[in-house]
Design a protein around this motif. Structure first.
Motif, PDB file in Angstrom:
ATOM      1  N   THR A  58       3.341  57.801  66.999  1.00 38.64           N
ATOM      2  CA  THR A  58       4.153  58.786  66.295  1.00 38.64           C
ATOM      3  C   THR A  58       5.392  59.091  67.126  1.00 38.64           C
ATOM      4  OG1 THR A  58       4.206  60.993  65.306  1.00 38.64           O
ATOM      5  CG2 THR A  58       2.902  60.746  67.305  1.00 38.64           C
ATOM      6  N   ASP A  59       6.465  59.468  66.425  1.00 41.56           N
ATOM      7  CA  ASP A  59       7.676  59.925  67.103  1.00 41.56           C
ATOM      8  C   ASP A  59       7.695  61.445  67.193  1.00 41.56           C
ATOM      9  OD1 ASP A  59       8.610  57.344  67.383  1.00 41.56           O
ATOM     10  OD2 ASP A  59       9.663  57.370  65.468  1.00 41.56           O
ATOM     11  N   LYS A  60       6.772  62.087  66.483  1.00 41.29           N
ATOM     12  CA  LYS A  60       6.712  63.543  66.463  1.00 41.29           C
ATOM     13  C   LYS A  60       5.979  64.051  67.698  1.00 41.29           C
ATOM     14  CE  LYS A  60       6.513  63.699  61.439  1.00 41.29           C
ATOM     15  NZ  LYS A  60       5.723  64.113  60.283  1.00 41.29           N
ATOM     16  N   GLY A  61       6.404  65.197  68.171  1.00 41.41           N
ATOM     17  CA  GLY A  61       5.706  65.822  69.280  1.00 41.41           C
ATOM     18  C   GLY A  61       4.386  66.414  68.803  1.00 41.41           C
ATOM     19  N   PHE A  62       3.446  66.532  69.703  1.00 40.25           N
ATOM     20  CA  PHE A  62       2.164  67.144  69.366  1.00 40.25           C
ATOM     21  C   PHE A  62       1.549  67.717  70.631  1.00 40.25           C
ATOM     22  CE2 PHE A  62       1.292  62.728  70.340  1.00 40.25           C
ATOM     23  CZ  PHE A  62       0.183  62.788  71.186  1.00 40.25           C
ATOM     24  N   ILE A  86      -0.475  60.079  80.438  1.00 41.38           N
ATOM     25  CA  ILE A  86       0.385  59.236  81.266  1.00 41.38           C
ATOM     26  C   ILE A  86       1.838  59.420  80.852  1.00 41.38           C
ATOM     27  CG2 ILE A  86       0.939  56.876  81.937  1.00 41.38           C
ATOM     28  CD1 ILE A  86      -2.001  56.187  81.344  1.00 41.38           C
ATOM     29  N   GLU A  87       2.085  59.358  79.558  1.00 44.26           N
ATOM     30  CA  GLU A  87       3.402  59.580  78.965  1.00 44.26           C
ATOM     31  C   GLU A  87       3.193  60.428  77.720  1.00 44.26           C
ATOM     32  OE1 GLU A  87       4.969  55.685  78.168  1.00 44.26           O
ATOM     33  OE2 GLU A  87       5.283  55.226  80.279  1.00 44.26           O
ATOM     34  N   ASP A  88       4.274  60.664  76.946  1.00 46.44           N
ATOM     35  CA  ASP A  88       4.170  61.511  75.765  1.00 46.44           C
ATOM     36  C   ASP A  88       3.038  61.096  74.829  1.00 46.44           C
ATOM     37  OD1 ASP A  88       6.216  63.133  76.596  1.00 46.44           O
ATOM     38  OD2 ASP A  88       7.741  62.175  75.350  1.00 46.44           O
ATOM     39  N   ASN A  89       2.931  59.834  74.516  1.00 44.00           N
ATOM     40  CA  ASN A  89       1.934  59.364  73.546  1.00 44.00           C
ATOM     41  C   ASN A  89       0.896  58.436  74.168  1.00 44.00           C
ATOM     42  OD1 ASN A  89       3.546  60.737  71.787  1.00 44.00           O
ATOM     43  ND2 ASN A  89       4.329  58.960  70.733  1.00 44.00           N
ATOM     44  N   LEU A  90       0.824  58.380  75.479  1.00 49.23           N
ATOM     45  CA  LEU A  90      -0.054  57.436  76.160  1.00 49.23           C
ATOM     46  C   LEU A  90      -1.030  58.182  77.074  1.00 49.23           C
ATOM     47  CD1 LEU A  90      -0.530  54.364  76.533  1.00 49.23           C
ATOM     48  CD2 LEU A  90       1.001  54.497  78.501  1.00 49.23           C
ATOM     49  N   PRO A 109     -10.827  52.234  62.740  1.00 50.18           N
ATOM     50  CA  PRO A 109      -9.610  52.787  63.358  1.00 50.18           C
ATOM     51  C   PRO A 109      -9.646  54.310  63.386  1.00 50.18           C
ATOM     52  CG  PRO A 109      -9.135  52.072  61.123  1.00 50.18           C
ATOM     53  CD  PRO A 109     -10.565  51.705  61.405  1.00 50.18           C
ATOM     54  N   TRP A 110      -8.935  54.872  64.358  1.00 53.63           N
ATOM     55  CA  TRP A 110      -8.884  56.310  64.535  1.00 53.63           C
ATOM     56  C   TRP A 110      -7.517  56.827  64.116  1.00 53.63           C
ATOM     57  CZ3 TRP A 110     -13.576  57.800  65.058  1.00 53.63           C
ATOM     58  CH2 TRP A 110     -14.499  57.006  65.725  1.00 53.63           C
ATOM     59  N   LEU A 111      -7.525  57.986  63.486  1.00 56.90           N
ATOM     60  CA  LEU A 111      -6.281  58.634  63.065  1.00 56.90           C
ATOM     61  C   LEU A 111      -6.184  60.011  63.691  1.00 56.90           C
ATOM     62  CD1 LEU A 111      -6.144  57.852  59.235  1.00 56.90           C
ATOM     63  CD2 LEU A 111      -4.834  56.768  61.066  1.00 56.90           C
ATOM     64  N   PHE A 112      -4.972  60.382  64.071  1.00 60.66           N
ATOM     65  CA  PHE A 112      -4.668  61.733  64.526  1.00 60.66           C
ATOM     66  C   PHE A 112      -3.463  62.202  63.730  1.00 60.66           C
ATOM     67  CE2 PHE A 112      -2.086  64.431  67.420  1.00 60.66           C
ATOM     68  CZ  PHE A 112      -2.912  65.552  67.394  1.00 60.66           C
ATOM     69  N   ARG A 113      -3.674  63.186  62.876  1.00 59.89           N
ATOM     70  CA  ARG A 113      -2.614  63.713  61.999  1.00 59.89           C
ATOM     71  C   ARG A 113      -1.927  62.597  61.212  1.00 59.89           C
ATOM     72  NH1 ARG A 113      -0.114  68.371  65.955  1.00 59.89           N
ATOM     73  NH2 ARG A 113      -1.991  69.632  65.973  1.00 59.89           N
ATOM     74  N   ASN A 114      -2.723  61.717  60.649  1.00 60.07           N
ATOM     75  CA  ASN A 114      -2.258  60.588  59.832  1.00 60.07           C
ATOM     76  C   ASN A 114      -1.444  59.556  60.616  1.00 60.07           C
ATOM     77  OD1 ASN A 114      -3.554  61.345  57.447  1.00 60.07           O
ATOM     78  ND2 ASN A 114      -1.916  62.807  56.997  1.00 60.07           N
ATOM     79  N   HIS A 115      -1.615  59.529  61.920  1.00 60.81           N
ATOM     80  CA  HIS A 115      -0.974  58.524  62.767  1.00 60.81           C
ATOM     81  C   HIS A 115      -2.073  57.758  63.493  1.00 60.81           C
ATOM     82  CE1 HIS A 115       3.014  60.159  62.100  1.00 60.81           C
ATOM     83  NE2 HIS A 115       2.505  61.360  62.306  1.00 60.81           N
ATOM     84  N   ALA A 116      -1.850  56.474  63.674  1.00 57.74           N
ATOM     85  CA  ALA A 116      -2.855  55.629  64.325  1.00 57.74           C
ATOM     86  C   ALA A 116      -3.025  56.005  65.790  1.00 57.74           C
ATOM     87  CB  ALA A 116      -2.448  54.165  64.212  1.00 57.74           C
ATOM     88  N   LEU A 117      -4.275  56.068  66.207  1.00 56.61           N
ATOM     89  CA  LEU A 117      -4.616  56.183  67.618  1.00 56.61           C
ATOM     90  C   LEU A 117      -5.198  54.830  68.002  1.00 56.61           C
ATOM     91  CD1 LEU A 117      -5.125  57.987  70.218  1.00 56.61           C
ATOM     92  CD2 LEU A 117      -7.475  58.066  69.407  1.00 56.61           C
TER      93      LEU A 117
END
Length: 131
Positions: A58-62, A86-90, A109-117
């Motif tokens: 995702t490009d969105k912050g969370f 480690i980083e924003d999305n990692l 597959p796993w989803l977090f707020r409709n974004h792939a994990l």
């Protein structure tokens, strides 16, 4: 602001260097005879069991805490799962037991707020994240 003789560790706590600590001990010349001084301390090779690397696409912050809570609910682990950003999305994810690790790795597959994990096995000995 850092002072000479101290620094901040990874958790933001202030650490004194060895010389500053020795000065505070107020040792006399004869007191040091019982100590063994080594310049380099061999770092023990810590084995990381049941470790994975995860990325939220995702490009969105969370809030990472929301991710941890959602995955705890989805995975329902028997043991503690430790997350490290480690980083924003990692993230690295360390599972408390093999059964929890196998479940998370195989049941996606796993989803977090409709974004792939995306989650992948992470072996510290074979993967290097140097920049």
């Amino acid at each position: 602001m850092e002072t000479g003789g101290s620094s901040r560790n990874a958790r933001g706590k202030e650490e004194e260097d060895v010389d500053s600590l020795l000065q505070r001990l107020a040792l006399h010349e004869d007191d040091g005879d019982d100590f063994v001084w080594e310049e380099e301390v061999d770092r023990m090779d810590v084995q990381a069991k049941w470790l994975a690397i995860a990325r939220v696409h995702t490009d969105k912050g969370f809030n990472p805490s929301a991710l941890y809570a959602d995955m705890r609910s989805a995975w329902n682990p028997a043991k503690e799962v430790r997350w490290r950003q480690i980083e924003d999305n990692l993230f690295t994810v360390q599972f408390g037991c093999l059964a929890d690790w196998n479940s998370a790795m195989a049941n996606g597959p796993w989803l977090f707020r409709n974004h792939a994990l995306i989650i992948q096995e992470y072996d510290l000995r074979t993967l290097d994240r140097s920049h």
